[in-house]
Design an enzyme around this catalytic site. Structure first.
Site, PDB file in Angstrom:
ATOM      1  N   HIS A 109     -59.127  -3.713   0.673  1.00 56.59           N
ATOM      2  CA  HIS A 109     -60.391  -3.853  -0.070  1.00 56.59           C
ATOM      3  C   HIS A 109     -61.636  -3.687   0.798  1.00 56.59           C
ATOM      4  O   HIS A 109     -62.741  -3.851   0.304  1.00 56.59           O
ATOM      5  CB  HIS A 109     -60.453  -5.227  -0.768  1.00 56.59           C
ATOM      6  CG  HIS A 109     -59.597  -5.309  -1.983  1.00 56.59           C
ATOM      7  ND1 HIS A 109     -59.314  -6.497  -2.629  1.00 56.59           N
ATOM      8  CD2 HIS A 109     -58.954  -4.358  -2.683  1.00 56.59           C
ATOM      9  CE1 HIS A 109     -58.526  -6.274  -3.665  1.00 56.59           C
ATOM     10  NE2 HIS A 109     -58.296  -4.972  -3.718  1.00 56.59           N
ATOM     11  N   GLU A 120     -57.380   4.887 -12.591  1.00 53.19           N
ATOM     12  CA  GLU A 120     -58.551   5.507 -11.967  1.00 53.19           C
ATOM     13  C   GLU A 120     -58.593   7.023 -12.146  1.00 53.19           C
ATOM     14  O   GLU A 120     -59.658   7.595 -12.361  1.00 53.19           O
ATOM     15  CB  GLU A 120     -58.614   5.169 -10.466  1.00 53.19           C
ATOM     16  CG  GLU A 120     -59.091   3.755 -10.164  1.00 53.19           C
ATOM     17  CD  GLU A 120     -58.008   2.696 -10.293  1.00 53.19           C
ATOM     18  OE1 GLU A 120     -56.841   3.061 -10.559  1.00 53.19           O
ATOM     19  OE2 GLU A 120     -58.319   1.505 -10.127  1.00 53.19           O
TER      20      GLU A 120
END
Lengths: 344, 327
Positions: free
Chosen positions: A136, A67
């Site tokens: 999440h 990322e």
């Protein structure tokens, strides 16, 4: 008009932008295989294939799980002529790239005295309410509202998702878009024409005279359901969706509260330093004299998200919470009472 | 490598002298309170900077780090706006909003320095991605130190650049200390050899005080990138002569005195002056060149001193392209 889902509308916006401008590229994990459903071809998929068949691997770039590198590459590319759309999939993956987002993406234009422009969009899904546990389920948009230099959008309908995303892609500043997965399947008729929803312009979903509800992301649907229920009790609720949090349409919120005199702010993020807190402070500072009752926030608690469906459900604002909050600001405890009957 | 023209070599010396003179002046100005904040000089590392920047073309990009005055100077940026930036003046290259740690001059492809160690590395990769997607022949170079060589983002960037075959050069300026920490105490193995893990060339320039050696290594990598053959990692071994930052007094001697003395004997400016004299130039010419550079720095300081402070409103510009949203 075409009936589109929230996710389909995002895909349609991406396709239009890819067709309109060769500098637009999509990079992210699993974008080739259309794993998250926004890089397929939509209705033309049978004939044209996914985006990778339509636009090629030069513009549809599968990335490694890196990322920080992805966000930095997109920033550097945006500074030198591309207009990347970065699919970061889950919002909690943004934290891996915090340095790039906060120190490079947000600061470079400013630090370098306006030499850089940063036309890049970072898309991520807030996967809350779907039993994926604490890693999440984040709704982290308020953190990024706290970083000057970033723009933040939180669409709540398919039309807004499409129109705001087109504006974001065409914008020369970095935009983070937070997409609630609970809305992915939401459908409505969306214009077949290209259209752009401007940033900094709230949408009044429902006009009312007794209470203003400012609702964010998936809370808009909950607020509208609450407003329906309250209408049956004779309470007239105005529901406003800011749509973009940076920039924020302060005027629309202040005008509405000046009219109704009551404010409930609803969002799925944590309570402390959230968008609801910011909007509440704004109203208290600017139109305090209009207020007939204390402002009430309806938010997720300052708590992590548990996995079990039986535990998770209670964590986010729902219709009942919002109805109760409105009753609190209107002083109505008996559902059969009306504001008029209460002498208001 | 093709033989370099005499004029090109003189330009190398000119730019190395410019970096030295600029940074020596900046050092003095910090100590006299004429430059606010902190300053990190490239004194001692000029050969490594100029050997790399002059191997790049005018349209090529680069990113830097906290020790980065030399990078834009080496790429040809005028000294006046750089000095004005160090002083926080209106005429600064970043309007006085960046300072020493955040110089950038997009006119020469300098996409900016970063005060966060390693953070600008993927920015250079992104510039290379633009070249690749848009079919341009520009390359990008990321300058970083031995400290940044232990940041994970370098390896994310080397991996992505490798699989995407991007025209980027990762240039590690190994001055052997991350502030006070000797590189060998925190770095496993040899930095340049890490390239092998990504299937890209890794080159170590042992004598980073030799501008020609650095130039040759970087030119080879630039040519390779421009041919579409992908990234290269280059590690240049060098040494900074000053303290980590100007005015810093640590009270511990983390660098052995004889080590510093040995590197002072390999001053890149002296070495290349001798090279130029051995190749037909006179000592008088070299003295004149050095004097002309000091005069350039005098002019830069005068330019900066003549500049007003930025208007207070400038603090509220440039956050977004559409300024109506600012503040």
């Amino acid at each position: 008009m075409t009936v589109m889902s929230f996710l389909g509308a995002i895909g349609a916006a991406q396709k239009e932008a890819m067709d309109a401008d060769e500098r637009v590229i999509i990079i992210g994990e699993d974008v080739e295989a259309n794993v998250y459903g926004t890089t397929g071809g939509g209705k033309t998929r049978q004939e044209t294939g996914d985006f990778v068949q339509m636009y090629g691997r030069n513009r549809i770039r599968n990335t490694p799980i890196s990322e920080e590198g992805i966000v930095g590459a997109a920033a550097g590319a945006a500074m030198t002529g591309l207009r990347p759309i970065v699919d970061l999939s889950y919002s909690s993956f943004l934290y891996m790239a915090m340095d790039q987002l906060v120190n490079q993406v947000a600061k470079n234009r400013y630090m370098f005295g306006g030499q850089a422009s940063m036309p890049v969009v970072f898309r991520s899904a807030m996967f809350y309410g779907l039993n994926t546990g604490a890693h999440h389920s984040d709704r982290p948009y308020p953190m990024f509202m706290n970083v000057p230099g970033l723009k933040v959008m939180v669409p709540s309908t398919p039309s807004d998702a499409k129109g705001l995303l087109r504006s974001a892609i065409d914008m020369d500043d970095p935009v983070l878009t937070f997409e609630a997965c609970l809305l992915w399947g939401l459908k409505e008729e969306v214009s077949d024409e290209e259209f752009w929803v401007p940033f900094g312009v709230a949408r009044t979903h429902r006009e009312g005279s007794d209470v203003t509800i400012v609702a964010i992301s998936s809370s808009v649907q909950e607020a509208l359901a609450a407003a329906d229920a309250l209408a049956e009790e004779g309470v007239s609720v105005e529901v406003i969706d800011p749509r973009t949090l940076v920039p924020l349409d302060r005027d629309a919120i202040l005008r509405s509260v000046a009219k109704t005199g009551r404010l409930v702010v609803v969002e799925p993020a944590h309570r402390t330093c959230g968008a609801a807190g910011e909007i509440s402070a704004l109203v208290a500072e600017e139109v305090f004299d209009s207020l007939k009752a204390p402002i009430v926030r309806v938010t997720a608690p300052d708590m992590q998200i548990p996995f079990s469906p039986s535990l998770e459900k209670q964590m986010y604002p729902n219709k009942e919470d919002i109805v109760n909050a409105v009753r609190r600001v209107t002083g109505i405890t008996n559902p059969t009472s009306t504001l008029a009957a209460a002498g208001n | 490598m093709e033989a370099l023209s005499d004029e090109f070599k003189l330009e190398m010396q000119r730019r190395m002298l410019r970096i030295r003179a600029f940074d020596e002046r900046a050092s003095k100005m910090v100590k006299r309170g004429h430059i606010p904040g902190t300053v990190h000089t490239s004194i001692g590392q000029e050969a490594q900077v100029v050997g790399a920047t002059m191997a790049l073309g005018d349209n090529d990009y680069m990113t830097g780090n906290h020790r980065s005055h030399g990078h834009p100077i080496g790429k040809g940026s005028p000294l006046g706006p750089l000095m004005a930036e160090l002083q926080g003046k209106a005429a600064g290259v970043c309007k006085g909003k960046g300072g020493s740690l955040h110089l950038a001059d997009f006119n020469v492809g300098s996409l900016g320095e970063s005060g966060i160690v390693g953070s600008s590395i993927p920015i250079a990769m992104g510039a290379a991605l633009s070249s690749s997607v848009l079919g341009r022949d520009t390359v990008a170079l990321a300058f970083f130190g031995d400290g940044a060589a232990n940041q994970g983002v370098l390896y994310e960037s080397m991996n992505m650049s490798g699989v995407w075959n991007l025209p980027v050069i990762f240039l590690c300026e190994n001055n052997q200390y991350a502030l006070s920490t000797p590189a060998h105490t925190v770095t496993s193995g040899v930095i340049s050899e890490r390239a092998a893990g990504f299937g890209i060339p890794g080159v170590r320039v042992e004598d980073g005080q030799d501008v020609l050696a650095v130039y040759e290594a970087v030119s080879t990598a630039v040519a390779r990138a421009r041919r579409g053959e992908g990234p290269t990692l280059i590690e240049v071994v060098t040494y900074r002569y000053n303290e980590h930052s100007e005015g810093l007094r640590l009270g511990t001697d983390y660098r052995p005195a004889d080590e510093r003395e040995a590197w002072l004997q390999k001053d890149p400016l002296v070495l290349f002056r001798e090279h130029l004299i051995a190749n037909g130039h006179t000592a008088e010419e070299m003295d004149a060149l050095e004097a002309s550079i000091v005069a350039e720095v005098d002019e830069a300081v005068a330019f900066s001193e003549a500049s007003p402070w930025p208007d207070a409103s400038v603090a509220f510009d440039d956050l977004y392209t559409d300024s109506e949203y600012a503040a």
